[in-house]
Motif scaffolding. Structure first.
Motif, PDB file in Angstrom:
ATOM      1  N   ILE A 150       0.850  -1.196   0.000  1.00 21.39           N
ATOM      2  CA  ILE A 150       0.000   0.000   0.000  1.00 21.39           C
ATOM      3  C   ILE A 150       0.889   1.250   0.000  1.00 21.39           C
ATOM      4  CG2 ILE A 150      -1.784   1.262   1.276  1.00 21.39           C
ATOM      5  CD1 ILE A 150      -2.719  -1.475   0.306  1.00 21.39           C
ATOM      6  N   GLU A 151       0.492   2.241  -0.818  1.00 23.84           N
ATOM      7  CA  GLU A 151       1.198   3.527  -0.802  1.00 23.84           C
ATOM      8  C   GLU A 151       1.064   4.139   0.584  1.00 23.84           C
ATOM      9  OE1 GLU A 151      -0.351   6.160  -3.787  1.00 23.84           O
ATOM     10  OE2 GLU A 151      -0.119   4.665  -5.361  1.00 23.84           O
ATOM     11  N   THR A 152       2.185   4.592   1.111  1.00 28.20           N
ATOM     12  CA  THR A 152       2.202   5.169   2.450  1.00 28.20           C
ATOM     13  C   THR A 152       3.008   6.453   2.417  1.00 28.20           C
ATOM     14  OG1 THR A 152       2.088   2.957   3.405  1.00 28.20           O
ATOM     15  CG2 THR A 152       2.813   4.731   4.857  1.00 28.20           C
ATOM     16  N   GLN A 153       2.431   7.531   2.901  1.00 30.10           N
ATOM     17  CA  GLN A 153       3.125   8.814   2.936  1.00 30.10           C
ATOM     18  C   GLN A 153       3.925   8.933   4.223  1.00 30.10           C
ATOM     19  OE1 GLN A 153       0.710  12.372   3.175  1.00 30.10           O
ATOM     20  NE2 GLN A 153       2.202  13.524   1.965  1.00 30.10           N
ATOM     21  N   VAL A 154       5.192   9.355   4.058  1.00 31.95           N
ATOM     22  CA  VAL A 154       6.071   9.581   5.204  1.00 31.95           C
ATOM     23  C   VAL A 154       6.737  10.939   5.010  1.00 31.95           C
ATOM     24  CG1 VAL A 154       8.026   8.712   6.544  1.00 31.95           C
ATOM     25  CG2 VAL A 154       6.523   7.104   5.353  1.00 31.95           C
ATOM     26  N   LEU A 155       6.636  11.784   6.020  1.00 32.10           N
ATOM     27  CA  LEU A 155       7.360  13.058   6.018  1.00 32.10           C
ATOM     28  C   LEU A 155       8.529  12.911   6.980  1.00 32.10           C
ATOM     29  CD1 LEU A 155       4.473  15.688   6.114  1.00 32.10           C
ATOM     30  CD2 LEU A 155       5.728  14.834   4.139  1.00 32.10           C
ATOM     31  N   LYS A 156       9.703  13.350   6.531  1.00 30.98           N
ATOM     32  CA  LYS A 156      10.927  13.168   7.316  1.00 30.98           C
ATOM     33  C   LYS A 156      11.599  14.512   7.533  1.00 30.98           C
ATOM     34  CE  LYS A 156      11.632   8.560   5.389  1.00 30.98           C
ATOM     35  NZ  LYS A 156      12.576   7.663   4.704  1.00 30.98           N
ATOM     36  N   CYS A 157      11.704  14.926   8.802  1.00 29.38           N
ATOM     37  CA  CYS A 157      12.411  16.154   9.154  1.00 29.38           C
ATOM     38  C   CYS A 157      13.847  15.811   9.470  1.00 29.38           C
ATOM     39  CB  CYS A 157      11.772  16.815  10.379  1.00 29.38           C
ATOM     40  SG  CYS A 157      10.140  17.470  10.100  1.00 29.38           S
ATOM     41  N   GLY A 158      14.753  16.531   8.835  1.00 26.46           N
ATOM     42  CA  GLY A 158      16.169  16.294   9.048  1.00 26.46           C
ATOM     43  C   GLY A 158      16.825  15.746   7.798  1.00 26.46           C
ATOM     44  N   PRO A 159      18.142  15.650   7.819  1.00 28.67           N
ATOM     45  CA  PRO A 159      18.874  15.210   6.632  1.00 28.67           C
ATOM     46  C   PRO A 159      18.842  13.701   6.404  1.00 28.67           C
ATOM     47  CG  PRO A 159      20.407  15.666   8.401  1.00 28.67           C
ATOM     48  CD  PRO A 159      19.037  16.050   8.900  1.00 28.67           C
ATOM     49  N   TRP A 160      18.299  12.938   7.339  1.00 28.89           N
ATOM     50  CA  TRP A 160      18.325  11.476   7.229  1.00 28.89           C
ATOM     51  C   TRP A 160      17.092  10.998   6.478  1.00 28.89           C
ATOM     52  CZ3 TRP A 160      18.607  14.057  11.932  1.00 28.89           C
ATOM     53  CH2 TRP A 160      19.892  14.193  12.463  1.00 28.89           C
ATOM     54  N   THR A 161      17.288  10.480   5.281  1.00 27.90           N
ATOM     55  CA  THR A 161      16.156   9.972   4.516  1.00 27.90           C
ATOM     56  C   THR A 161      16.166   8.453   4.430  1.00 27.90           C
ATOM     57  OG1 THR A 161      17.371  10.232   2.450  1.00 27.90           O
ATOM     58  CG2 THR A 161      15.929  12.059   3.126  1.00 27.90           C
ATOM     59  N   ASP A 162      17.328   7.856   4.595  1.00 24.34           N
ATOM     60  CA  ASP A 162      17.433   6.397   4.504  1.00 24.34           C
ATOM     61  C   ASP A 162      18.337   5.906   5.628  1.00 24.34           C
ATOM     62  OD1 ASP A 162      17.700   3.737   3.872  1.00 24.34           O
ATOM     63  OD2 ASP A 162      18.360   4.073   1.813  1.00 24.34           O
ATOM     64  N   LEU A 163      17.744   5.477   6.715  1.00 24.49           N
ATOM     65  CA  LEU A 163      18.520   5.063   7.887  1.00 24.49           C
ATOM     66  C   LEU A 163      19.223   3.723   7.673  1.00 24.49           C
ATOM     67  CD1 LEU A 163      16.078   6.082  10.752  1.00 24.49           C
ATOM     68  CD2 LEU A 163      18.098   7.304   9.945  1.00 24.49           C
ATOM     69  N   LEU A 164      18.714   2.906   6.767  1.00 26.27           N
ATOM     70  CA  LEU A 164      19.341   1.602   6.529  1.00 26.27           C
ATOM     71  C   LEU A 164      20.660   1.744   5.779  1.00 26.27           C
ATOM     72  CD1 LEU A 164      16.214  -0.536   5.596  1.00 26.27           C
ATOM     73  CD2 LEU A 164      17.538  -0.619   7.714  1.00 26.27           C
ATOM     74  N   SER A 165      20.730   2.691   4.858  1.00 30.69           N
ATOM     75  CA  SER A 165      21.949   2.868   4.069  1.00 30.69           C
ATOM     76  C   SER A 165      23.044   3.614   4.815  1.00 30.69           C
ATOM     77  CB  SER A 165      21.631   3.617   2.771  1.00 30.69           C
ATOM     78  OG  SER A 165      20.787   2.841   1.975  1.00 30.69           O
ATOM     79  N   ASP A 166      22.654   4.459   5.746  1.00 30.94           N
ATOM     80  CA  ASP A 166      23.625   5.253   6.502  1.00 30.94           C
ATOM     81  C   ASP A 166      24.260   4.376   7.584  1.00 30.94           C
ATOM     82  OD1 ASP A 166      25.136   7.120   7.789  1.00 30.94           O
ATOM     83  OD2 ASP A 166      23.484   8.438   8.317  1.00 30.94           O
ATOM     84  N   GLN A 167      25.434   3.856   7.312  1.00 27.33           N
ATOM     85  CA  GLN A 167      26.126   2.974   8.248  1.00 27.33           C
ATOM     86  C   GLN A 167      27.189   3.711   9.063  1.00 27.33           C
ATOM     87  OE1 GLN A 167      25.222  -0.235   8.708  1.00 27.33           O
ATOM     88  NE2 GLN A 167      23.629   0.057   7.187  1.00 27.33           N
TER      89      GLN A 167
END
Length: 173
Positions: free
Chosen positions: A21-38
């Motif tokens: 299902i399409e899900t809207q997420v608003l993200k405040c801050g520079p982190w958009t992908d926590l899984l990739s940021d190691q």
């Protein structure tokens, strides 16, 4: 709070496929992908806001920006809408998670139990297990948060006790 400061806060709008299902997420801050940021820049805490009905994320954006400002931008503040409550604009790319394994398991995705499972699947597929969670829910979002704790006690959520509150405040400093 100065509205000029709030306008400078980076906000990323995403539509992700969660449980199909399409899900809207608003993200405040520079982190958009926590899984990739190691790296060392990965935050230790995610503040996760679950909306009330009708599940419109933009209603909570001023609150999320104010909260982000109050913590001096140290941690991301994400707002998730409810499954099926928003549709991505035609020109907006819908991001698919690499592991959306629970898609077929949720029979009533639009019911209350389905919405609870939807949020759990989102966290499991988009947030590393090492990141501590602060859950904020409004109205039905609060009930969903409480049920998430019941159905997934392994979630690394800061819970309200004197000891935990002190640890959370120390982490936020």
């Amino acid at each position: 709070m100065d509205s000029k400061i709030k306008e400078e806060i980076p906000v990323h709008e995403e539509f992700v496929l969660c449980c199909g299902i399409e899900t809207q997420v608003l993200k405040c801050g520079p982190w958009t992908d926590l899984l990739s940021d190691q790296g060392a820049n990965r935050p230790k805490v995610l503040i996760f806001i679950i909306t009330g009905n009708p599940g419109l994320t933009t209603f909570y954006l001023p609150f999320a920006k104010a909260l982000y400002s109050l913590i001096n931008g140290r941690f991301p503040v994400w707002i998730i809408g409810h499954a099926g409550h928003s549709v991505a604009p035609r020109d907006k790319k819908i991001r698919a998670a690499s592991d959306d394994s629970n898609t077929q398991e949720i029979k009533d995705i639009y019911g209350l139990r389905g919405q609870i499972e939807h949020k759990l699947v989102f966290l499991r597929t988009h947030v590393p297990k090492q990141i501590k969670l602060v859950l904020i829910g409004h109205s039905i979002g609060c009930y969903i948060s409480l049920q998430m704790l019941k159905y997934a006690p392994e979630l690394p959520v800061f819970k309200t006790s004197k000891t935990t509150s002190k640890r959370m405040l120390a982490c936020l400093k």
